[in-house]
Design a protein around this motif. Structure first.
Motif, short mmCIF file in Angstrom:
data_model
loop_
_atom_site.label_atom_id
_atom_site.label_comp_id
_atom_site.label_asym_id
_atom_site.label_seq_id
_atom_site.Cartn_x
_atom_site.Cartn_y
_atom_site.Cartn_z
N ILE A 1 0.86 -1.19 0.00
CA ILE A 1 0.00 0.00 0.00
C ILE A 1 0.89 1.24 0.00
N ARG B 1 -5.25 -6.55 3.83
CA ARG B 1 -5.42 -5.44 2.88
C ARG B 1 -6.89 -5.02 2.81
N LEU C 1 -8.29 -1.42 4.16
CA LEU C 1 -8.94 -0.48 3.23
C LEU C 1 -10.32 -0.10 3.75
N CYS D 1 -9.35 5.83 -0.50
CA CYS D 1 -8.58 4.64 -0.90
C CYS D 1 -8.78 4.40 -2.38
#
Lengths: 271, 271
Positions: free
Chosen positions: A180, A202, A206, A216
């Motif tokens: 990220i 992940r 997010l 995002c």
């Protein structure tokens, strides 16, 4: 290290399993603390979706119950679930009927240096590229030779992880982590619809970031964009978040947003 | 059906084998007749080359001896060898030391309809495309989800095999066979340096054809070239040669050069 196969204590499985023959199955690596699996619903939904894509019958009730019972017994550590398509005759055709096989293995938490989380890590720039295969992208399936080759590229413990690109030079992921980037207070993470594994940490980070009002973006990110990035971090379901401080000629400080997400990941893993 | 694991009669293997965890290994499907393995040196050299590419230690003496002893016991049928990287700790890093595991399974010869060889076969045009991954192309490794998905596309027994293309629309192979086109008395077969499995029967037939003065070309072949092709056939190490008489809107007669190569393949498999 102990293991269950289809809910029964056992540590070997038939050589005719399709998981061995073709890598015909999926896996999940689940952090367990205080007898409870972390991010269980994320693991379950990735499994369900992947089984649907691979046409593997999925019994969510049995899988969830087994993970819970296994985790209670394990206490603290890592529960790895391998779900295969089960026995097969010779040949690729799907077996009829199909009885998927569940292999659960418990092991201690990996002994990662504390400095990885505290001070950040350097990534090895892997030469091994990821092939583009939308039919398999995103899933944590058992066809992992690309990762094996990528991980074989370095032995120097100064590199905690390796960075993998696709053949078009886009950033994709770490060998066993997702990547990220933070740019102007926003999160940017590679689109994984052509290759890569969509990690549960992940997805959860997010979602939590968006809930905090942080924008995002999931998109194609060329390697060159590392240049204009303020912070970089890796995440996975075992260690949470590691700040990335160096990839080849690029370096970054450990930034405030990385620290914030690291603290969220830490809470998620502590149940 | 009987099996040996590392030379000992056994039919199960440890759940911690990397063949299961990552598809980290290779296989060979060997035709056995009158107690002897066909095309043994071709199988051995593909294994040796693939082990070198995957960094798997390869003990040719043990593998060859075992295949010979196993074949003598089997008499007639199919000997399938799976060679994995063996036990692993958690994680992709190569185990040190590495003790590859050998799984040999014997089964009867598949019961293919005699009409396939006599009158030719129709191929199903698979939607599943092969990803381009030069690092894995050509090898018969254990990462075979693409083939599993392709084979799941049809159930109609009117299709004996499926045709697979890459994402650029080039002809590559059948799901479990190689593809050879005949144009003006020459053999043309897809280049397999980006995807596909380089079959031992394909290699042997190309070598024998060249020895007979027939020109052979290994090259990129767009799907459209089926149109200007005189004969088409499939080959593999179990059935030898099947003429292809139909793929979607294209059809071909069973031609003389296909018959000649079929007869050569037949001799090779009869030892």
């Amino acid at each position: 290290m102990f293991s269950w196969i289809d809910g029964v204590a056992a540590d070997s499985l038939p050589a005719s399993d399709r998981g061995l023959a073709y890598g015909d199955g999926l896996f999940e690596t689940i952090s367990v603390s205080h007898g409870k699996p972390s991010l269980l619903e994320r693991h379950m939904s990735r499994l369900a979706l992947s089984c649907e894509r691979l046409l593997i019958p999925f019994d969510a009730f049995i899988v969830r119950s087994e993970i819970l019972a296994f985790s209670a017994l394990l206490g603290d550590g890592v529960a790895k679930l391998i779900l295969t398509r089960g026995q097969g005759m010779r040949g690729y055709a799907l077996p009829e009927p199909c009885a998927p096989r569940r292999v659960l293995t418990g092991s201690p938490r990996p002994n990662y240096p504390a400095a990885n989380a505290q001070h950040g890590v350097s990534l090895f720039a892997c030469q091994t590229r990821l092939a583009e295969q939308p039919l398999l992208a995103g899933m944590k399936h058992l066809n992992r030779l690309e990762q094996v080759l990528a991980r074989s590229e370095w032995q120097d413990p100064a590199y905690a992880e390796g960075l993998m690109l696709d053949y078009s030079g886009r950033l994709i992921e770490g060998v066993y982590s997702n990547l990220i980037l933070i740019q102007k207070g926003q999160l940017h993470t590679p689109d994984l619809s052509r290759c890569g594994v969509a990690g549960v940490m992940r997805s959860e980070l997010l979602a939590q970031a968006e809930a905090l009002g942080i924008d995002c973006f999931v998109r194609d990110i060329p390697r060159l964009e590392l240049l204009g990035t303020d912070e970089v971090f890796l995440c996975n379901s075992l260690y949470g978040v590691w700040p990335v401080t160096r990839i080849a000629e690029h370096s970054w400080p450990v930034g405030p947003l990385t620290r914030k997400l690291q603290s969220i990941a830490c809470d998620l893993l502590d149940n």
